[in-house]
Design an enzyme around this catalytic site. Sequence first.
Site, PDB file in Angstrom:
ATOM      1  N   ALA A   4     -17.456 -19.330  34.361  1.00 57.97           N
ATOM      2  CA  ALA A   4     -18.131 -18.359  35.010  1.00 57.97           C
ATOM      3  C   ALA A   4     -18.367 -18.670  36.254  1.00 57.97           C
ATOM      4  O   ALA A   4     -19.080 -20.134  36.402  1.00 57.97           O
ATOM      5  CB  ALA A   4     -19.643 -18.011  34.181  1.00 57.97           C
TER       6      ALA A   4
ATOM      7  N   GLY B 237     -19.042 -37.475  43.839  1.00 57.58           N
ATOM      8  CA  GLY B 237     -17.473 -37.068  43.963  1.00 57.58           C
ATOM      9  C   GLY B 237     -17.061 -36.394  42.908  1.00 57.58           C
ATOM     10  O   GLY B 237     -17.381 -36.568  41.788  1.00 57.58           O
TER      11      GLY B 237
ATOM     12  N   GLU C  83     -24.260 -37.341  30.794  1.00 57.94           N
ATOM     13  CA  GLU C  83     -23.866 -38.469  31.520  1.00 57.94           C
ATOM     14  C   GLU C  83     -23.549 -38.202  33.003  1.00 57.94           C
ATOM     15  O   GLU C  83     -23.936 -39.028  33.824  1.00 57.94           O
ATOM     16  CB  GLU C  83     -22.641 -39.157  30.847  1.00 57.94           C
ATOM     17  CG  GLU C  83     -21.956 -40.331  31.492  1.00 57.94           C
ATOM     18  CD  GLU C  83     -22.832 -41.314  30.990  1.00 57.94           C
ATOM     19  OE1 GLU C  83     -23.263 -41.858  29.990  1.00 57.94           O
ATOM     20  OE2 GLU C  83     -23.598 -41.936  31.919  1.00 57.94           O
TER      21      GLU C  83
ATOM     22  N   ASP D 204     -33.032 -35.472  45.350  1.00 59.17           N
ATOM     23  CA  ASP D 204     -32.052 -35.579  44.660  1.00 59.17           C
ATOM     24  C   ASP D 204     -32.132 -37.028  43.672  1.00 59.17           C
ATOM     25  O   ASP D 204     -31.738 -37.057  42.507  1.00 59.17           O
ATOM     26  CB  ASP D 204     -30.731 -36.002  45.520  1.00 59.17           C
ATOM     27  CG  ASP D 204     -29.640 -36.278  44.707  1.00 59.17           C
ATOM     28  OD1 ASP D 204     -28.894 -35.363  44.254  1.00 59.17           O
ATOM     29  OD2 ASP D 204     -29.131 -37.493  44.804  1.00 59.17           O
TER      30      ASP D 204
ATOM     31  N   LYS E  44     -32.632 -37.909  39.215  1.00 62.09           N
ATOM     32  CA  LYS E  44     -31.874 -38.784  38.525  1.00 62.09           C
ATOM     33  C   LYS E  44     -33.011 -39.693  37.744  1.00 62.09           C
ATOM     34  O   LYS E  44     -32.847 -40.068  36.673  1.00 62.09           O
ATOM     35  CB  LYS E  44     -30.983 -39.635  39.383  1.00 62.09           C
ATOM     36  CG  LYS E  44     -29.876 -38.528  39.984  1.00 62.09           C
ATOM     37  CD  LYS E  44     -29.263 -39.131  41.058  1.00 62.09           C
ATOM     38  CE  LYS E  44     -28.092 -38.345  41.629  1.00 62.09           C
ATOM     39  NZ  LYS E  44     -27.467 -38.815  42.863  1.00 62.09           N
TER      40      LYS E  44
ATOM     41  N   THR F 220     -16.582 -28.256  43.562  1.00 63.88           N
ATOM     42  CA  THR F 220     -15.872 -29.497  43.656  1.00 63.88           C
ATOM     43  C   THR F 220     -15.859 -30.289  42.324  1.00 63.88           C
ATOM     44  O   THR F 220     -14.747 -30.611  42.078  1.00 63.88           O
ATOM     45  CB  THR F 220     -16.854 -30.297  44.772  1.00 63.88           C
ATOM     46  OG1 THR F 220     -17.116 -29.786  45.978  1.00 63.88           O
ATOM     47  CG2 THR F 220     -16.529 -31.745  44.994  1.00 63.88           C
TER      48      THR F 220
ATOM     49  N   VAL G  15     -26.250 -38.317  36.363  1.00 70.01           N
ATOM     50  CA  VAL G  15     -26.674 -39.582  36.998  1.00 70.01           C
ATOM     51  C   VAL G  15     -25.884 -40.399  37.410  1.00 70.01           C
ATOM     52  O   VAL G  15     -24.919 -40.889  36.505  1.00 70.01           O
ATOM     53  CB  VAL G  15     -27.924 -40.491  36.171  1.00 70.01           C
ATOM     54  CG1 VAL G  15     -28.335 -41.388  37.033  1.00 70.01           C
ATOM     55  CG2 VAL G  15     -28.988 -39.505  35.597  1.00 70.01           C
TER      56      VAL G  15
ATOM     57  N   GLU H 142     -23.952 -31.315  51.593  1.00 68.86           N
ATOM     58  CA  GLU H 142     -23.441 -29.991  52.421  1.00 68.86           C
ATOM     59  C   GLU H 142     -24.414 -30.049  53.737  1.00 68.86           C
ATOM     60  O   GLU H 142     -25.578 -30.537  53.743  1.00 68.86           O
ATOM     61  CB  GLU H 142     -24.456 -28.993  51.230  1.00 68.86           C
ATOM     62  CG  GLU H 142     -23.477 -28.667  50.311  1.00 68.86           C
ATOM     63  CD  GLU H 142     -24.183 -27.535  49.303  1.00 68.86           C
ATOM     64  OE1 GLU H 142     -24.891 -26.801  49.759  1.00 68.86           O
ATOM     65  OE2 GLU H 142     -23.918 -27.860  48.160  1.00 68.86           O
TER      66      GLU H 142
END
Length: 328
Positions: free
Chosen positions: A45, A299, A128, A199, A203, A15, A131, A188
Amino acid sequence: MAVPVLRLGLIGHGTVGQSFTHHLADAVARIERRTGARVQLARVAVRHPDRVRHLARHVHIGDDPQQLASDPAIDLVVEASGAPQAASWLAAALARGAAVITANKQAVANSNVLLQALAHRHPGLFAEATVAAAVPIVRTLRDSLQGEDIRAIRGILNGTSTFVLSAVERGTSWEEAVAAASAAGLSERGSTADFDGTDAAAKLAILATIAWRTPVHVDRIRIHGVGAHSVPVARAVFAEGRRLRLVADAWANDQRHLLIEPRVLEADDPLAQVSDVTNAIELEAALAGQLRWFGPGAGGVRTASALLADVAQAAAGYVATRRTQVAA
Ligand SMILES: NC(=O)c1ccc[n+]([C@@H]2O[C@H](COP(=O)([O-])OP(=O)(O)OC[C@H]3O[C@@H](n4cnc5c(N)ncnc54)[C@H](OP(=O)(O)O)[C@@H]3O)[C@@H](O)[C@H]2O)c1
């Protein structure tokens, strides 16, 4: 003087990686005008190199990120794989003097080497995109607030949990709301990191590391997530005009405290206004006082914005160093 060409190697073409390569094509000329260096995608890769990738013919596609990271012909390593072992690839690239740009918060927040590098402002490490995607908080903390004493960090650092809590407070079941988040590409299927707090914790570890100039490993964070058990509270407080949100909080007095937890926010709390995948970050700085940022925290395109900003910054740094060497 000939325009220097910086060869870029990209690890991960999902994505985020696909959005990055798509927008890099437009950004190359702009970065060259602004920095004086030309960035050229040279290697990619991935796990499955045989998949159709829509990349220029000259781009070498392989399945060995370690080898890409160690390739002396690659000047910039951009990593958007999410692979847990990425920290060792990135550390190898940094050690040989390449610029390293990553979106992989878990790899950074669980690596003592990378946290040390962030804490000490290693000029080759750019994070950058780790987070709040497009919200420019990492470099702001690192550079613009260099002279400050950061006393507290509070935020909503996970948009998917906000999306789900916003739905359940209006009557949707937990399961339906999680399925809707997955269908919208926000999480997911089966992934728990957005809800169990890990998650957001990664951050927060990165922000605290930069703010306090010392590695803050993710293990130091007390984590309580949200789940189906949160639904009755989310609905009850919503009926009173308040909001239940997964909040990240870090503050320092005689000790440092770091936690991720579901918290009831009053109606007039700016963080209570956040909905969908918007992230919010609030800092308390000794001189600047309270500062806040709001913006899209997830996103592919939003994250590509942050990666491109770091690529431009790395290119500018390369040109500045070269000028200094030529002048000396
Ligand atoms: N998606 C977001 O909104 C977002 C926002 C901010 C940050 N991030 C971060 O960006 C990173 C990438 O996220 P994503 O959503 O783009 O993931 P994704 O869609 O699952 O893509 C992952 C890519 O990495 C490759 N990959 C995974 N493990 C690998 C390995 N061991 N060796 C080589 N290649 C490997 C995959 O290869 P194949 O294509 O061959 O499977 C794929 O191209 C993650 O660290 C994530 O936390 C994502």
